[in-house]
Write a protein that holds these residues in place. Structure first.
Motif, PDB file in Angstrom:
ATOM      1  N   ASN A 197      32.595  54.277 -12.856  1.00  0.00           N
ATOM      2  CA  ASN A 197      33.929  54.210 -12.488  1.00  0.00           C
ATOM      3  C   ASN A 197      34.929  55.003 -13.375  1.00  0.00           C
ATOM      4  N   PHE A 198      35.825  55.706 -12.596  1.00  0.00           N
ATOM      5  CA  PHE A 198      37.003  56.628 -13.102  1.00  0.00           C
ATOM      6  C   PHE A 198      38.287  56.186 -12.387  1.00  0.00           C
ATOM      7  N   PHE A 199      39.197  55.763 -13.060  1.00  0.00           N
ATOM      8  CA  PHE A 199      40.573  55.400 -12.431  1.00  0.00           C
ATOM      9  C   PHE A 199      40.152  54.313 -11.258  1.00  0.00           C
ATOM     10  N   ASN A 200      40.597  54.459 -10.047  1.00  0.00           N
ATOM     11  CA  ASN A 200      40.598  53.478  -9.018  1.00  0.00           C
ATOM     12  C   ASN A 200      39.255  54.009  -8.244  1.00  0.00           C
ATOM     13  N   LEU A 201      38.265  54.638  -8.736  1.00  0.00           N
ATOM     14  CA  LEU A 201      37.137  55.200  -7.717  1.00  0.00           C
ATOM     15  C   LEU A 201      35.943  54.551  -8.314  1.00  0.00           C
ATOM     16  N   TRP A 202      34.840  53.866  -7.559  1.00  0.00           N
ATOM     17  CA  TRP A 202      33.818  53.508  -7.933  1.00  0.00           C
ATOM     18  C   TRP A 202      32.478  54.148  -6.966  1.00  0.00           C
ATOM     19  N   ASN A 203      31.728  54.882  -7.750  1.00  0.00           N
ATOM     20  CA  ASN A 203      30.602  55.433  -7.148  1.00  0.00           C
ATOM     21  C   ASN A 203      29.443  54.437  -7.411  1.00  0.00           C
ATOM     22  N   ILE A 204      28.619  53.910  -6.357  1.00  0.00           N
ATOM     23  CA  ILE A 204      27.827  52.767  -6.635  1.00  0.00           C
ATOM     24  C   ILE A 204      26.223  53.279  -5.835  1.00  0.00           C
ATOM     25  N   ASP A 205      26.169  54.515  -5.639  1.00  0.00           N
ATOM     26  CA  ASP A 205      24.815  55.196  -5.443  1.00  0.00           C
ATOM     27  C   ASP A 205      24.130  55.400  -6.882  1.00  0.00           C
ATOM     28  N   THR A 206      23.097  54.445  -7.068  1.00  0.00           N
ATOM     29  CA  THR A 206      22.350  54.610  -8.199  1.00  0.00           C
ATOM     30  C   THR A 206      21.219  54.968  -7.880  1.00  0.00           C
ATOM     31  N   GLY A 207      20.877  56.018  -7.139  1.00  0.00           N
ATOM     32  CA  GLY A 207      19.595  56.837  -7.183  1.00  0.00           C
ATOM     33  C   GLY A 207      18.451  56.109  -6.554  1.00  0.00           C
ATOM     34  N   ALA A 208      18.603  55.288  -5.463  1.00  0.00           N
ATOM     35  CA  ALA A 208      17.538  54.556  -4.868  1.00  0.00           C
ATOM     36  C   ALA A 208      16.627  55.639  -4.139  1.00  0.00           C
ATOM     37  N   ALA A 209      17.286  56.801  -3.446  1.00  0.00           N
ATOM     38  CA  ALA A 209      16.439  57.608  -3.214  1.00  0.00           C
ATOM     39  C   ALA A 209      15.218  58.358  -3.938  1.00  0.00           C
ATOM     40  N   PHE A 210      15.484  58.357  -5.142  1.00  0.00           N
ATOM     41  CA  PHE A 210      14.635  59.144  -5.944  1.00  0.00           C
ATOM     42  C   PHE A 210      14.097  57.968  -6.978  1.00  0.00           C
ATOM     43  N   LYS A 211      14.443  58.005  -8.201  1.00  0.00           N
ATOM     44  CA  LYS A 211      13.875  56.900  -9.431  1.00  0.00           C
ATOM     45  C   LYS A 211      14.812  55.828  -9.728  1.00  0.00           C
ATOM     46  N   GLY A 212      15.744  55.677  -9.063  1.00  0.00           N
ATOM     47  CA  GLY A 212      16.668  54.626  -9.670  1.00  0.00           C
ATOM     48  C   GLY A 212      16.679  53.517  -8.664  1.00  0.00           C
ATOM     49  N   LYS A 213      17.934  52.670  -8.615  1.00  0.00           N
ATOM     50  CA  LYS A 213      17.704  51.249  -8.109  1.00  0.00           C
ATOM     51  C   LYS A 213      18.889  51.183  -6.966  1.00  0.00           C
ATOM     52  N   ILE A 214      18.634  50.034  -6.048  1.00  0.00           N
ATOM     53  CA  ILE A 214      19.706  49.890  -5.142  1.00  0.00           C
ATOM     54  C   ILE A 214      20.676  48.994  -5.820  1.00  0.00           C
ATOM     55  N   THR A 215      22.074  49.081  -5.629  1.00  0.00           N
ATOM     56  CA  THR A 215      22.976  48.239  -6.479  1.00  0.00           C
ATOM     57  C   THR A 215      23.962  47.574  -5.293  1.00  0.00           C
ATOM     58  N   ALA A 216      24.297  46.562  -5.990  1.00  0.00           N
ATOM     59  CA  ALA A 216      25.469  45.621  -4.953  1.00  0.00           C
ATOM     60  C   ALA A 216      26.886  45.447  -6.107  1.00  0.00           C
ATOM     61  N   ILE A 217      27.946  45.388  -5.726  1.00  0.00           N
ATOM     62  CA  ILE A 217      28.841  45.280  -6.725  1.00  0.00           C
ATOM     63  C   ILE A 217      29.848  44.227  -5.854  1.00  0.00           C
ATOM     64  N   ASN A 218      30.148  43.201  -6.652  1.00  0.00           N
ATOM     65  CA  ASN A 218      31.223  42.341  -6.143  1.00  0.00           C
ATOM     66  C   ASN A 218      32.611  42.936  -6.219  1.00  0.00           C
ATOM     67  N   VAL A 219      33.432  43.183  -5.064  1.00  0.00           N
ATOM     68  CA  VAL A 219      34.449  44.257  -5.579  1.00  0.00           C
ATOM     69  C   VAL A 219      35.629  43.808  -5.847  1.00  0.00           C
ATOM     70  N   ASP A 220      35.646  42.308  -6.082  1.00  0.00           N
ATOM     71  CA  ASP A 220      36.805  41.825  -6.680  1.00  0.00           C
ATOM     72  C   ASP A 220      36.565  41.518  -8.300  1.00  0.00           C
ATOM     73  N   THR A 221      35.453  40.909  -8.465  1.00  0.00           N
ATOM     74  CA  THR A 221      35.011  40.776 -10.054  1.00  0.00           C
ATOM     75  C   THR A 221      34.334  41.940 -10.802  1.00  0.00           C
ATOM     76  N   LYS A 222      33.748  42.618  -9.952  1.00  0.00           N
ATOM     77  CA  LYS A 222      33.102  43.923 -10.343  1.00  0.00           C
ATOM     78  C   LYS A 222      31.845  43.502 -11.022  1.00  0.00           C
ATOM     79  N   ALA A 223      31.306  42.282 -10.600  1.00  0.00           N
ATOM     80  CA  ALA A 223      29.962  41.897 -11.289  1.00  0.00           C
ATOM     81  C   ALA A 223      28.760  42.890 -10.453  1.00  0.00           C
ATOM     82  N   ILE A 224      27.891  43.329 -11.203  1.00  0.00           N
ATOM     83  CA  ILE A 224      26.718  44.094 -10.494  1.00  0.00           C
ATOM     84  C   ILE A 224      25.721  43.634 -10.476  1.00  0.00           C
TER      85      ILE A 224
END
Length: 242
Positions: A197-224
């Motif tokens: 997250n930088f400023f008001n932008l969130w990148n939530i691709d955490t590399g599931a295609a490779f060695k990472g995970k699938i991520t969900a984020i609550n867009v209000d609370t930002k719980a991950i």
């Protein structure tokens, strides 16, 4: 009423189920999927089947990613894009073995209905990759940019993080929306397993295609909420780690 944004899936049905189980979704919730449902792990067709069934019970919004465009073209015309084939397309084609012609048509129709972006009633933009127009997505001249553009993300990475939003140098694209959620470029490229997250932008691709995970984020609370790393769930596969 909760809203969750869910990052790139890339055929990882097992990981998607892990994330959804953590969310404990109810019929009052909304799920916004950021695109790239296919290509990578072995269950791309099964992911689409599951999402179609899920959308009958839960309010879902499915943004179209660049890999989804390739799969849609293949289902519609039999077109095998060379780049697609080398970046997960072969695994997606294999996953459709045993699917009837009628089932493939239903999947095609599912892809065709996907929007390229979504703006909610709080002026939050959800888009797979980015946009270039200083006037916003509705004034973009080339819609293909929505699922391929990386200039928005690269711009924000290069910005002075102390720049004030009131500064005349603050990018106009970021001023257009209350928040912007994207996928497309894995945060693991920057050795970061979590959304960035930088400023008001969130990148939530955490590399599931490779060695990472699938991520969900609550867009209000930002719980991950995250799955396990995909190679752990598919130990006999390489995903796109070729």
């Amino acid at each position: 009423m909760r809203t969750f944004a869910i990052g790139d899936i890339h055929g990882g049905l097992k990981a998607l189920l892990q994330v959804l189980n953590q969310l404990e979704i109810t019929e009052k919730d909304t799920l916004i999927f950021m695109g790239d449902y296919v290509d990578g792990w072995s269950e791309s067709a099964q992911v689409i089947d599951f999402l179609m069934q899920l959308s009958q019970k839960i309010n879902c919004i499915f943004i179209k990613g660049n890999h989804d465009v390739w799969c849609e073209d293949w289902l519609k015309n039999g077109t095998v894009n060379a780049s697609w084939y080398l970046h997960g397309g072969k695994e997606t084609m294999d996953s459709y073995e045993g699917f009837s012609r009628n089932e493939r048509i239903q999947h095609l129709q599912f892809f065709e209905k996907m929007p390229l972006y979504y703006i909610d009633n709080q002026n939050r933009l959800f888009i797979h990759a980015g946009f270039t127009s200083l006037y916003g997505v509705q004034r973009e001249l080339h819609e293909g940019i929505f699922n391929t553009d990386r200039s928005l993300w690269e711009m924000i990475l290069a910005m002075d993080k102390n720049l004030e939003k009131t500064s005349p140098f603050f990018p106009k694209r970021l001023q257009l929306y209350h928040e912007i959620f994207i996928g497309h470029t894995p945060t693991t490229n920057y050795n970061e397993p979590l959304p960035m997250n930088f400023f008001n932008l969130w990148n939530i691709d955490t590399g599931a295609a490779f060695k990472g995970k699938i991520t969900a984020i609550n867009v209000d609370t930002k719980a991950i909420f995250q799955s396990e790393n995909l190679p752990f769930l598919y130990p006999n596969e390489k995903g796109r780690n070729k």
